[in-house]
Design a protein around this motif. Structure first.
Motif, PDB file in Angstrom:
ATOM      1  N   GLY A   1      -5.035  -8.408   6.682  1.00 49.91           N
ATOM      2  CA  GLY A   1      -4.096  -9.608   6.233  1.00 49.91           C
ATOM      3  C   GLY A   1      -4.403 -10.660   7.259  1.00 49.91           C
ATOM      4  O   GLY A   1      -4.741 -12.088   7.077  1.00 49.91           O
ATOM      5  N   LEU A   2      -4.651 -10.548   8.512  1.00 51.02           N
ATOM      6  CA  LEU A   2      -4.737 -11.131   9.700  1.00 51.02           C
ATOM      7  C   LEU A   2      -6.024 -11.889   9.636  1.00 51.02           C
ATOM      8  O   LEU A   2      -6.433 -13.167   9.846  1.00 51.02           O
ATOM      9  CB  LEU A   2      -4.499 -10.693  11.135  1.00 51.02           C
TER      10      LEU A   2
ATOM     11  N   ALA B   1     -11.713  -5.212   0.595  1.00 48.45           N
ATOM     12  CA  ALA B   1     -11.380  -4.181   1.388  1.00 48.45           C
ATOM     13  C   ALA B   1     -10.010  -3.487   1.490  1.00 48.45           C
ATOM     14  O   ALA B   1      -9.993  -2.232   1.832  1.00 48.45           O
ATOM     15  CB  ALA B   1     -11.606  -4.761   3.062  1.00 48.45           C
ATOM     16  N   LEU B   2      -9.149  -3.885   0.749  1.00 47.35           N
ATOM     17  CA  LEU B   2      -7.775  -3.644   0.474  1.00 47.35           C
ATOM     18  C   LEU B   2      -7.836  -2.696  -0.715  1.00 47.35           C
ATOM     19  O   LEU B   2      -7.973  -3.248  -1.889  1.00 47.35           O
ATOM     20  CB  LEU B   2      -6.638  -4.765   0.327  1.00 47.35           C
TER      21      LEU B   2
ATOM     22  N   GLU C   1      -3.913  -0.999   8.930  1.00 46.22           N
ATOM     23  CA  GLU C   1      -5.511  -1.594   8.634  1.00 46.22           C
ATOM     24  C   GLU C   1      -5.005  -2.752   7.717  1.00 46.22           C
ATOM     25  O   GLU C   1      -5.891  -3.809   7.621  1.00 46.22           O
ATOM     26  CB  GLU C   1      -6.117  -0.606   7.849  1.00 46.22           C
ATOM     27  N   ALA C   2      -3.989  -2.691   6.682  1.00 48.90           N
ATOM     28  CA  ALA C   2      -3.622  -3.566   5.828  1.00 48.90           C
ATOM     29  C   ALA C   2      -3.315  -4.927   6.726  1.00 48.90           C
ATOM     30  O   ALA C   2      -3.564  -6.082   6.331  1.00 48.90           O
ATOM     31  CB  ALA C   2      -2.564  -3.270   5.121  1.00 48.90           C
TER      32      ALA C   2
ATOM     33  N   VAL D   1       0.824  -1.087  -0.070  1.00 47.51           N
ATOM     34  CA  VAL D   1       0.125   0.007  -0.145  1.00 47.51           C
ATOM     35  C   VAL D   1       0.941   1.435   0.034  1.00 47.51           C
ATOM     36  O   VAL D   1       2.069   1.162   0.184  1.00 47.51           O
ATOM     37  CB  VAL D   1      -0.897  -0.021   1.155  1.00 47.51           C
ATOM     38  N   ASP D   2       0.309   2.489  -0.087  1.00 48.76           N
ATOM     39  CA  ASP D   2       0.943   3.585  -0.092  1.00 48.76           C
ATOM     40  C   ASP D   2       2.147   3.756   0.868  1.00 48.76           C
ATOM     41  O   ASP D   2       3.151   4.299   0.866  1.00 48.76           O
ATOM     42  CB  ASP D   2      -0.081   4.873  -0.308  1.00 48.76           C
ATOM     43  N   GLU D   3       1.720   3.374   2.289  1.00 49.89           N
ATOM     44  CA  GLU D   3       2.193   3.771   3.385  1.00 49.89           C
ATOM     45  C   GLU D   3       3.551   2.486   3.537  1.00 49.89           C
ATOM     46  O   GLU D   3       4.472   2.583   4.105  1.00 49.89           O
ATOM     47  CB  GLU D   3       1.450   3.660   4.755  1.00 49.89           C
ATOM     48  N   GLY D   4       3.408   1.458   2.647  1.00 44.66           N
ATOM     49  CA  GLY D   4       4.542   0.517   3.076  1.00 44.66           C
ATOM     50  C   GLY D   4       3.969  -0.922   2.653  1.00 44.66           C
ATOM     51  O   GLY D   4       3.064  -1.080   1.847  1.00 44.66           O
ATOM     52  N   LEU D   5       4.692  -2.043   3.088  1.00 46.81           N
ATOM     53  CA  LEU D   5       4.380  -3.279   2.959  1.00 46.81           C
ATOM     54  C   LEU D   5       4.247  -4.209   4.051  1.00 46.81           C
ATOM     55  O   LEU D   5       5.060  -4.119   5.179  1.00 46.81           O
ATOM     56  CB  LEU D   5       5.580  -3.953   2.161  1.00 46.81           C
ATOM     57  N   ALA D   6       3.252  -5.133   4.122  1.00 47.96           N
ATOM     58  CA  ALA D   6       3.113  -6.135   5.132  1.00 47.96           C
ATOM     59  C   ALA D   6       3.142  -7.363   4.444  1.00 47.96           C
ATOM     60  O   ALA D   6       2.426  -7.588   3.389  1.00 47.96           O
ATOM     61  CB  ALA D   6       1.823  -5.867   5.860  1.00 47.96           C
TER      62      ALA D   6
END
Length: 261
Positions: free
Chosen positions: A180-181, A166-167, A175-176, A9-14
């Motif tokens: 994911g969880l 939702a993503l 939130e991502a 996502v824009d803020e980063g990666l999970a």
């Protein structure tokens, strides 16, 4: 089997991966499927693996020792790759080499072996953009794009609908992680081949660092998340009106079978 997901996502990666490996219902064990490669201030990479464990473990061992790509005379590793794209090439070449060694010579018997495997590679190298790749066992790969900001491998079908609904790229990174969880909770409930503990890494964009965590089966947040999600789903379907065309009182009585004597 296993389940792994990466969400960009824009803020980063999970990235999240389970640890369950099974060769039948009576032979279940745990192996780490999420591997992290970090050099402070220079790079942070994570590799999640699914499929044949011997293939993925051998491929990772090859990349640690160094892989010589066709366009180079020098062995390269994930720690020396100049770009994330190059790191994907290194992993793809290692995966293809391992599969080829198993299927040499290529015979119907060899091809019948279950050597299917795949990997997710995500992260960022200094000077480059953050990215996420899905690497197939044949060595080819695809890159995650903004239209579908996640990639999955393994037992993906149970968790996919949640992410589809939702993503999106503007979803906050926290939130991502939650989505994911939830996708893992849904998968674990529906498939015995996926189970905790789960390994998680969260990488904020352009920081070249990450937060890693192992989530055990009794983790209070994960257990509460599953409970709240089940309650929310039950409340949601109860709140939806019944079909307007459904009239059970007007339904004809079922026919009875005549006795055969």
């Amino acid at each position: 089997m296993t389940y792994c997901v990466g969400m960009l996502v824009d803020e980063g990666l999970a990235m999240i991966a389970d640890t369950r490996t099974n060769a039948g219902v009576d032979n279940i064990s745990s192996y780490r499927k999420l591997h992290i490669y970090q050099s402070s201030g220079e790079r942070i990479l994570a590799v999640a693996t699914a499929g044949n464990l011997s293939v993925t473990q051998t491929a990772l061992a090859m990349t640690a020792a160094g892989v010589r790509l066709p366009d180079s005379t020098t062995p390269e590793t994930l720690q020396t790759a100049p770009t994330l794209f190059r790191a994907a090439q290194i992993l793809g070449h290692a995966m293809a080499s391992v599969r080829a060694s198993i299927n040499t010579p290529p015979t119907p018997t060899a091809d019948g072996l279950n050597v299917n495997a795949s990997m997710l590679l995500g992260g960022q190298i200094a000077g480059g953009k953050m990215g996420l790749y899905l690497i197939y066992g044949q060595g080819n790969f695809i890159e995650c794009g903004p239209d579908t900001p996640y990639l999955q491998i393994g037992e993906l079908k149970y968790g996919k609908p949640i992410l589809d609904r939702a993503l999106n790229t503007s979803t906050p990174l926290s939130e991502a992680v939650k989505l994911g969880l939830i996708s893992f909770d849904s998968t674990i409930r529906s498939n015995i081949a996926v189970g905790p503990p789960l390994d998680l890494i969260v990488m904020p964009r352009d920081r070249l660092s990450g937060m890693a965590r192992r989530i055990e089966a009794e983790d209070p947040y994960f257990r509460d998340l599953g409970r709240q999600w089940s309650e929310a789903m039950a409340a949601a379907h109860r709140a939806i009106p019944d079909p307007t065309w459904l009239d059970l009182d007007a339904a004809p009585a079922p026919r009875t079978m005549a006795a055969v004597g």
